[in-house]
Design an enzyme around this catalytic site. Structure first.
Site, PDB file in Angstrom:
ATOM      1  N   GLU A 233       7.253   9.769  -0.955  1.00 37.24           N
ATOM      2  CA  GLU A 233       5.881   9.235  -1.065  1.00 37.24           C
ATOM      3  C   GLU A 233       6.107   8.568  -2.355  1.00 37.24           C
ATOM      4  O   GLU A 233       5.655   9.035  -3.273  1.00 37.24           O
ATOM      5  CB  GLU A 233       4.905  10.270  -0.876  1.00 37.24           C
ATOM      6  CG  GLU A 233       4.780  10.973   0.682  1.00 37.24           C
ATOM      7  CD  GLU A 233       3.972   9.910   1.381  1.00 37.24           C
ATOM      8  OE1 GLU A 233       3.375   8.988   1.056  1.00 37.24           O
ATOM      9  OE2 GLU A 233       4.221  10.349   2.768  1.00 37.24           O
ATOM     10  N   CYS A 267      -1.981   5.647  -6.616  1.00 35.45           N
ATOM     11  CA  CYS A 267      -0.637   4.776  -6.007  1.00 35.45           C
ATOM     12  C   CYS A 267      -1.255   3.600  -5.026  1.00 35.45           C
ATOM     13  O   CYS A 267      -0.457   2.784  -4.696  1.00 35.45           O
ATOM     14  CB  CYS A 267       0.026   5.772  -5.127  1.00 35.45           C
ATOM     15  SG  CYS A 267      -0.930   6.927  -4.143  1.00 35.45           S
TER      16      CYS A 267
HETATM   17  P1  NAD Z   1       7.088  10.460 -11.279  1.00 43.17           P
HETATM   18  O1  NAD Z   1       8.196  10.060 -10.341  1.00 43.17           O
HETATM   19  O2  NAD Z   1       7.304  10.337 -12.828  1.00 43.17           O
HETATM   20  O3  NAD Z   1       7.213  12.390 -11.171  1.00 43.17           O
HETATM   21  C1  NAD Z   1       6.940  12.757 -10.115  1.00 43.17           C
HETATM   22  C2  NAD Z   1       7.782  14.248 -10.072  1.00 43.17           C
HETATM   23  O4  NAD Z   1       9.196  14.027 -10.129  1.00 43.17           O
HETATM   24  C3  NAD Z   1       6.862  15.107 -11.125  1.00 43.17           C
HETATM   25  O5  NAD Z   1       6.915  16.525 -10.569  1.00 43.17           O
HETATM   26  C4  NAD Z   1       8.195  15.133 -12.031  1.00 43.17           C
HETATM   27  O6  NAD Z   1       8.347  16.461 -12.562  1.00 43.17           O
HETATM   28  C5  NAD Z   1       9.411  14.905 -11.352  1.00 43.17           C
HETATM   29  N1  NAD Z   1      10.415  13.913 -12.065  1.00 43.17           N
HETATM   30  C6  NAD Z   1      10.210  13.199 -12.877  1.00 43.17           C
HETATM   31  N2  NAD Z   1      11.427  12.720 -13.238  1.00 43.17           N
HETATM   32  C7  NAD Z   1      12.254  13.272 -12.899  1.00 43.17           C
HETATM   33  C8  NAD Z   1      13.851  13.255 -12.789  1.00 43.17           C
HETATM   34  N3  NAD Z   1      14.464  12.518 -13.722  1.00 43.17           N
HETATM   35  N4  NAD Z   1      14.547  14.027 -12.123  1.00 43.17           N
HETATM   36  C9  NAD Z   1      13.907  14.746 -11.261  1.00 43.17           C
HETATM   37  N5  NAD Z   1      12.318  14.948 -10.986  1.00 43.17           N
HETATM   38  C10 NAD Z   1      11.928  14.212 -11.874  1.00 43.17           C
HETATM   39  O7  NAD Z   1       5.881  10.071 -10.945  1.00 43.17           O
HETATM   40  P2  NAD Z   1       4.523  10.166 -11.594  1.00 43.17           P
HETATM   41  O8  NAD Z   1       4.576   9.551 -12.876  1.00 43.17           O
HETATM   42  O9  NAD Z   1       4.081  11.499 -11.493  1.00 43.17           O
HETATM   43  O10 NAD Z   1       3.611   9.374 -10.579  1.00 43.17           O
HETATM   44  C11 NAD Z   1       3.679   7.960 -10.602  1.00 43.17           C
HETATM   45  C12 NAD Z   1       4.053   7.312  -9.361  1.00 43.17           C
HETATM   46  O11 NAD Z   1       4.044   7.983  -8.327  1.00 43.17           O
HETATM   47  C13 NAD Z   1       3.731   5.866  -9.312  1.00 43.17           C
HETATM   48  O12 NAD Z   1       5.040   5.182  -8.894  1.00 43.17           O
HETATM   49  C14 NAD Z   1       2.916   6.136  -7.944  1.00 43.17           C
HETATM   50  O13 NAD Z   1       2.774   4.935  -7.263  1.00 43.17           O
HETATM   51  C15 NAD Z   1       3.555   6.940  -7.223  1.00 43.17           C
HETATM   52  N6  NAD Z   1       2.711   7.811  -6.402  1.00 43.17           N
HETATM   53  C16 NAD Z   1       2.888   7.796  -4.991  1.00 43.17           C
HETATM   54  C17 NAD Z   1       1.834   8.439  -4.190  1.00 43.17           C
HETATM   55  C18 NAD Z   1       2.038   8.343  -2.498  1.00 43.17           C
HETATM   56  O14 NAD Z   1       1.342   8.935  -2.205  1.00 43.17           O
HETATM   57  N7  NAD Z   1       2.741   7.326  -2.204  1.00 43.17           N
HETATM   58  C19 NAD Z   1       0.869   9.232  -4.694  1.00 43.17           C
HETATM   59  C20 NAD Z   1       1.062   9.234  -5.993  1.00 43.17           C
HETATM   60  C21 NAD Z   1       1.963   8.552  -7.039  1.00 43.17           C
END
Ligand code: NAD
Length: 480
Positions: A233, A267
């Site tokens: 997602e 998002c």
């Molecule tokens: P993110 O990708 O930075 O983090 C999400 C998760 O991934 C966290 O639990 C984090 O610990 C983990 N993570 C971060 N870096 C990582 C790495 N290098 N390797 C492995 N795991 C890692 O996302 P975010 O900053 O929490 O959220 C923002 C993004 O998420 C935006 O792009 C937003 O559009 C998207 N988003 C999408 C939805 C949806 O429903 N489609 C919902 C919310 C957010």
């Protein structure tokens, strides 16, 4: 009281460290127990699943105050926004799944081709096994818990990894799950990127990830090592198109609400605005009026306006303020992680504002003369999670919906489509793969197994060798 497993590590991930670290040993033992619990067959029982959904609802209900406080601590979320978008939505998902689970788990009898008759054929949903759910920080409670509803409903055991960037919510979530569930059944692992990597090395039967597109690629790559299926997602740049015949006042009001809720860190928020040149100035005038009506003279003082999650994101977003011409807002205060609701005009596709997902309270504006030009802009960018069109003309709406690809479309409104549990929610292309909510959550966490039970009494000999002896006539016919 069961306390959820909690692993916080400081070390940098390297394969050598993994072999010796205590965290790895703890993690492996935890996963081993989760797998054993799944293999015991307990989670396959529908009554068990329903009881767990009920437990989840009760536990969340009993801790509403704590959850709202944590969301306030992490993101200064206004209570009303926090309740409706994080707790209310979760209740809706739990209630809908609980009411329909018996129907969803039913075996579906299907036909059998004559050549294979007599036989009985059916499709049976079965749980994948042990699943991993990785959550984001922007709606840190709901976006981590709602997938769990699907995982429970479908009969899996789950390891839940909330976002470390919303630490207060992560702590409350771990406490709620730890108190409500057997840790072998559902467990929370808290930690940052290093612990996510630790988890990703292990074998899960399904991974459900919500987060950014770049991290989504890391997840998909890691999952491929075990051929683990995934739902991603992700985010992206969701456009909002306002055509010349739209109800401008309604469009302005909804755009302001959808863009600036959670300080733009949604998002599904409209990322950029494409407006027909004839109605641009009127729309922007009304947008300005609604920003003022919603957040007052100084949005910094408004109890209805949130804050940016951390300094890194604050700097990322304020850098984007340098493009185009600011026509509304533009002020920021690092000490409060505050960025004013901002509208920027004269934006072009090659400016930084249009090169990445904004994920903050800035609305770039671009103008079009012909709808096809607007659609060309949308199609020149990666497929978005959502596409919004404000128009009262059915043909225009049809042209937009059928002429573009996006995770979903909402006509004459924004963001609220996420609350419709009859609609699968997910992205396409760069905005993700797979979907959930309502029945789609159950489907996501279920493998649909095909079963054919053949009759013992009929066994046509023609399929067995030696073929020359049993199929003389047939072989003669096909060889001409
Ligand atoms: P993110 O990708 O930075 O983090 C999400 C998760 O991934 C966290 O639990 C984090 O610990 C983990 N993570 C971060 N870096 C990582 C790495 N290098 N390797 C492995 N795991 C890692 O996302 P975010 O900053 O929490 O959220 C923002 C993004 O998420 C935006 O792009 C937003 O559009 C998207 N988003 C999408 C939805 C949806 O429903 N489609 C919902 C919310 C957010």
């Amino acid at each position: 009281m069961n306390v959820a497993h909690r692993i916080k590590t400081n070390h940098k991930y390297t394969p050598e460290l993994r072999q010796v670290s205590k965290e790895t040993i703890l993690l492996r033992s935890l996963l081993q127990k989760s797998r054993e619990f799944f293999n015991s067959g307990k989670t396959r029982d529908i009554e068990f699943r329903l009881a767990q959904l009920k437990k989840l609802r009760e536990a969340v209900s009993a801790n509403k105050g704590q959850i709202l406080k944590a969301l306030g601590d992490d993101l200064k979320k206004p209570g009303f926004e926090a309740y409706t978008s994080e707790i209310g939505m979760l209740f809706q998902e739990i209630d809908y799944a609980s009411a329909h689970l018996k129907q969803w788990t039913r075996h579906r009898t299907v036909g059998t081709p004559t050549a294979l008759a007599p036989a009985k054929s059916r499709i049976v949903p079965e749980p994948y096994g042990m699943v991993l759910i990785i959550g984001p920080w922007n709606y840190p409670f709901q976006l981590t818990m709602a997938p769990l509803v699907g995982a429970i409903g479908a009969g899996n055991t789950a390891v839940v990894k909330p976002s470390e960037l919303a630490p207060a919510t992560s702590e409350v979530l771990a406490g709620i799950i730890g108190a409500a569930f057997d840790a072998r059944y559902i467990t929370v692992v808290q930690g940052g990127v290093d612990i996510t990597h630790e988890l990703l090395v292990e074998k899960f039967d399904y991974i459900f990830f919500t987060g950014g597109t770049e991290i989504g690629k890391i997840i998909l790559q890691a999952a491929s090592n075990h051929l683990t299926p995934v739902t991603l997602e992700l985010g992206g740049k969701s456009p909002v198109i306002v055509d010349k015949d739209a109800s401008l006042d309604m469009a302005a009001k909804k755009i302001v609400w959808g863009k600036f809720i959670n300080a733009g860190q949604t998002c599904l928020a409209p990322d950029y605005l494409l407006v027909h040149h004839e109605v641009k100035s009127e729309l922007l005038e009304r947008i300005k009026r609604y920003i003022h009506e919603f957040y007052g003279d100084n949005p910094k003082q408004s109890k209805s306006y949130g804050r940016i999650v951390n300094e890194r994101h604050f700097h990322r977003i304020t850098r984007l303020l340098r493009s185009g011409a600011k026509i509304i807002g533009g002020r920021a205060d690092l000490s409060q992680l505050y960025i004013e609701p901002t509208v920027i005009d004269e934006v072009t596709l090659n400016q930084p504002l249009m090169k990445e997902e904004i994920f903050g309270p800035i609305l770039p504006v671009m103008t079009y003369r012909n709808l096809n030009d607007a659609l060309s802009i949308v199609k020149s960018l990666p497929k978005p999670l959502a596409l919004y069109i404000f128009s009262n003309n059915k043909k225009t709406v049809e042209q937009v919906t059928s002429g573009t690809s996006s995770g979903g479309v909402c006509v004459n409104d924004l963001v609220v489509q996420i609350g419709n549990y009859y609609l699968p929610y997910g992205g396409v292309g760069a905005s993700g793969m797979g979907a959930y909510h309502g029945k789609a959550s159950f489907d996501t966490f279920s493998h649909y197994k095909s079963i054919m039970i053949r009759s013992r009494f009929i066994d046509i000999p023609r399929r067995y060798p030696p073929y020359e002896k049993r199929n003389k006539g047939f072989l003669r016919r096909i060889s001409g």
